[in-house]
Design a protein around this motif. Structure first.
Motif, PDB file in Angstrom:
ATOM      1  N   PRO A 127       0.914  -1.041   0.011  1.00 26.03           N
ATOM      2  CA  PRO A 127      -0.078   0.113   0.066  1.00 26.03           C
ATOM      3  C   PRO A 127       0.972   1.117   0.196  1.00 26.03           C
ATOM      4  CG  PRO A 127       0.096  -0.760   2.216  1.00 26.03           C
ATOM      5  CD  PRO A 127       0.966  -1.864   1.224  1.00 26.03           C
ATOM      6  N   PRO A 128       0.085   2.401  -0.380  1.00 21.66           N
ATOM      7  CA  PRO A 128       0.990   3.626  -0.426  1.00 21.66           C
ATOM      8  C   PRO A 128       1.482   3.927   1.032  1.00 21.66           C
ATOM      9  CG  PRO A 128      -1.105   3.986  -1.403  1.00 21.66           C
ATOM     10  CD  PRO A 128      -0.987   2.399  -0.913  1.00 21.66           C
ATOM     11  N   GLY A 131       1.322   9.579   3.480  1.00 22.18           N
ATOM     12  CA  GLY A 131      -0.019  10.170   3.340  1.00 22.18           C
ATOM     13  C   GLY A 131       0.048  11.360   2.339  1.00 22.18           C
ATOM     14  N   ASN A 132      -0.802  11.866   1.797  1.00 22.21           N
ATOM     15  CA  ASN A 132      -1.031  12.691   0.550  1.00 22.21           C
ATOM     16  C   ASN A 132      -0.166  14.065   0.856  1.00 22.21           C
ATOM     17  OD1 ASN A 132      -1.867  12.368  -2.272  1.00 22.21           O
ATOM     18  ND2 ASN A 132      -4.030  11.511  -1.064  1.00 22.21           N
ATOM     19  N   SER A 135       3.412  13.298   0.685  1.00 19.79           N
ATOM     20  CA  SER A 135       4.195  12.540  -0.201  1.00 19.79           C
ATOM     21  C   SER A 135       4.652  13.375  -1.342  1.00 19.79           C
ATOM     22  CB  SER A 135       2.856  11.637  -0.812  1.00 19.79           C
ATOM     23  OG  SER A 135       2.192  12.399  -1.527  1.00 19.79           O
ATOM     24  N   SER A 152       0.279  -3.116  -7.012  1.00 16.29           N
ATOM     25  CA  SER A 152       0.465  -1.972  -5.946  1.00 16.29           C
ATOM     26  C   SER A 152       0.883  -0.714  -6.769  1.00 16.29           C
ATOM     27  CB  SER A 152       2.186  -2.452  -5.520  1.00 16.29           C
ATOM     28  OG  SER A 152       2.487  -1.452  -4.604  1.00 16.29           O
ATOM     29  N   ALA A 155      -2.791   0.707  -6.573  1.00 15.19           N
ATOM     30  CA  ALA A 155      -3.036   1.229  -5.273  1.00 15.19           C
ATOM     31  C   ALA A 155      -2.355   2.375  -5.091  1.00 15.19           C
ATOM     32  CB  ALA A 155      -2.650   0.084  -4.287  1.00 15.19           C
ATOM     33  N   HIS A 156      -1.318   2.792  -5.719  1.00 11.00           N
ATOM     34  CA  HIS A 156      -0.463   4.150  -5.558  1.00 11.00           C
ATOM     35  C   HIS A 156      -1.171   4.995  -6.740  1.00 11.00           C
ATOM     36  CE1 HIS A 156       2.615   2.020  -3.554  1.00 11.00           C
ATOM     37  NE2 HIS A 156       3.332   3.063  -3.230  1.00 11.00           N
ATOM     38  N   ASN A 158      -4.495   5.218  -7.558  1.00 13.10           N
ATOM     39  CA  ASN A 158      -5.653   5.373  -6.932  1.00 13.10           C
ATOM     40  C   ASN A 158      -5.712   6.486  -5.696  1.00 13.10           C
ATOM     41  OD1 ASN A 158      -6.801   4.032  -9.303  1.00 13.10           O
ATOM     42  ND2 ASN A 158      -6.777   2.160  -8.262  1.00 13.10           N
ATOM     43  N   TYR A 159      -4.363   6.110  -5.489  1.00 14.98           N
ATOM     44  CA  TYR A 159      -4.445   6.973  -3.729  1.00 14.98           C
ATOM     45  C   TYR A 159      -4.098   8.409  -3.932  1.00 14.98           C
ATOM     46  CZ  TYR A 159      -3.458   8.136   1.113  1.00 14.98           C
ATOM     47  OH  TYR A 159      -3.335   8.895   2.157  1.00 14.98           O
ATOM     48  N   TYR A 160      -2.626   8.553  -4.729  1.00 13.37           N
ATOM     49  CA  TYR A 160      -2.073   9.828  -4.539  1.00 13.37           C
ATOM     50  C   TYR A 160      -2.689  10.808  -5.326  1.00 13.37           C
ATOM     51  CZ  TYR A 160       1.384   7.832  -1.768  1.00 13.37           C
ATOM     52  OH  TYR A 160       2.211   7.156  -0.519  1.00 13.37           O
ATOM     53  N   THR A 161      -2.844  12.147  -5.298  1.00 11.40           N
ATOM     54  CA  THR A 161      -3.238  13.084  -5.936  1.00 11.40           C
ATOM     55  C   THR A 161      -2.391  13.713  -7.182  1.00 11.40           C
ATOM     56  OG1 THR A 161      -3.091  14.949  -4.334  1.00 11.40           O
ATOM     57  CG2 THR A 161      -5.189  13.670  -4.642  1.00 11.40           C
TER      58      THR A 161
END
Length: 365
Positions: A127-128, A131-132, A135, A152, A155-156, A158-161
């Motif tokens: 997982p990432p 936190g945003n 990061s 993986s 997951a990155h 989709n999570y990070y803006t």
């Protein structure tokens, strides 16, 4: 051409258990090595086909780290002293976010030096990690992140803006000259050696942490033995001193002795309760001819090719799903033929590593 430098927080070769250190050991024992230098503390022995940049680990350096609260500064200093003006370098960092942050801080004061470097970060989690808000500096600083699975990367993504670096995927690989499937006759010999010739042996092998799911399997086992008499569970890696019917606790086993346990067993249980990056023991079991039943978490579904190479438990926290999967295996095991696995080998890992290095060389001049 750029020089390739690996920064390792462990001295290499590393003589304790570790998945990525084992893979680098396999790499540096091969003929086609593209890494030029290892930055690390002095190891007990050295690889012969790579140069070393030794990080001092004296009482003085330990005191400096403690007083200045800069635990990675001696690694940064050793790396930067090794870098020559007007030359370019590919820097490989493995799982060490603290070192990456220390290097980032130092290079803020030397912006021109940053242009000489192509920074690859190898991440063996799933997982990432950051936190945003925190990061942004990291993903703007590194040039490429290398992860264990496509999942993986997803997951990155989709999570990070903000995710401005490149990504690559490099699956783990094991030494299949040690972990391999035996003939029926050889397997029976091992079963006789361990007095399990008339039993189906299930194997669990990991460090004994709650997230590794041993307690789940032991609860499953208490239900299974009520109906099935010719089964036995082997537990490798846990030091528990418990007496449980048809369960053997072996404690920690040296790496070189592990293949025999995989080759004697019939079905490997991987009940992880966390998002595993990959699962080295899972591919050791696959190559050793085990049928595999595993939690569908993290990178595991990709490793088992989404059910092609074993059974995936979609809800691993539910005892009933494990019982159903194990009983399904017991009902069909006579027809099971271990697939020939041509992936997840050390040769594939070396090939993938060199491909990643060669690709990155074109991005820095």
């Amino acid at each position: 051409m750029p020089k390739v430098i690996l920064v390792s927080q462990n001295p290499l070769p590393y003589h304790d258990i570790g998945s990525w250190t084992t893979m680098y050991k396999n790499y540096f024992e091969a003929d086609n090595v593209l890494i030029d230098t290892i930055v690390c503390e002095e190891p007990k022995t050295r690889f012969k086909n790579v140069a070393y940049c030794i990080v001092p680990n004296t009482i003085t350096t330990k005191l400096k780290k403690k007083l200045k609260k800069k635990p990675h500064q001696n690694y940064v200093d050793a790396l930067l002293e090794h870098i020559k003006p007007n030359e370019t370098y590919i820097i490989q960092i493995v799982d060490n976010f603290g070192f990456a942050e220390a290097l980032y801080t130092n290079l803020l004061e030397q912006p021109n030096l940053r242009d000489q470097l192509y920074i690859q970060f190898f991440y063996h989690g799933y997982p990432p990690f950051l936190g945003n808000p925190r990061s942004r500096w990291f993903f703007e600083f590194i040039d490429e992140m290398v992860v264990l699975t496509q999942a993986s990367y997803g997951a990155h993504k989709n999570y990070y803006t903000i995710l401005p670096c490149l990504f690559s995927v490099l699956h783990n690989g094991i030494d299949n000259s040690k972990f391999y499937s035996l003939s029926v006759e050889k397997k029976l010999e091992l079963k006789r050696k361990h007095s399990v010739e008339n039993k189906t042996v299930f194997l669990w092998c990991a460090q004994d942490r709650p997230k590794k799911g041993l307690d789940v399997i032991l609860k499953v086992w208490k239900q299974l033995i009520k109906k099935h008499s010719a089964i036995e569970l082997w537990v490798v890696g846990a030091k528990r001193q418990k007496s449980i019917d048809r369960v053997r606790f072996f404690g920690k086993i040296p790496n070189d002795d592990l293949p025999e346990y995989y080759q004697t067993s019939d079905c490997y249980l991987f009940p992880t309760l966390c998002h595993e990056g990959f699962g080295m023991s899972l591919i050791e079991a696959l190559h050793s001819g085990n049928y595999c039943i595993a939690s569908a978490l993290g990178g595991v579904p990709e490793v088992l090719q989404h059910g092609k190479l074993g059974t995936l438990i979609e809800n691993p926290h539910f005892i009933e799903e494990w019982i159903a999967a194990i009983e399904a295996y017991l009902g069909s095991k006579e027809n099971y033929l271990a697939p020939k696995i041509d992936c997840y080998t050390k040769e594939k890992w070396i090939e993938g590593m060199n491909s990643i290095i060669n690709n990155s060389k074109q991005f820095i001049s």
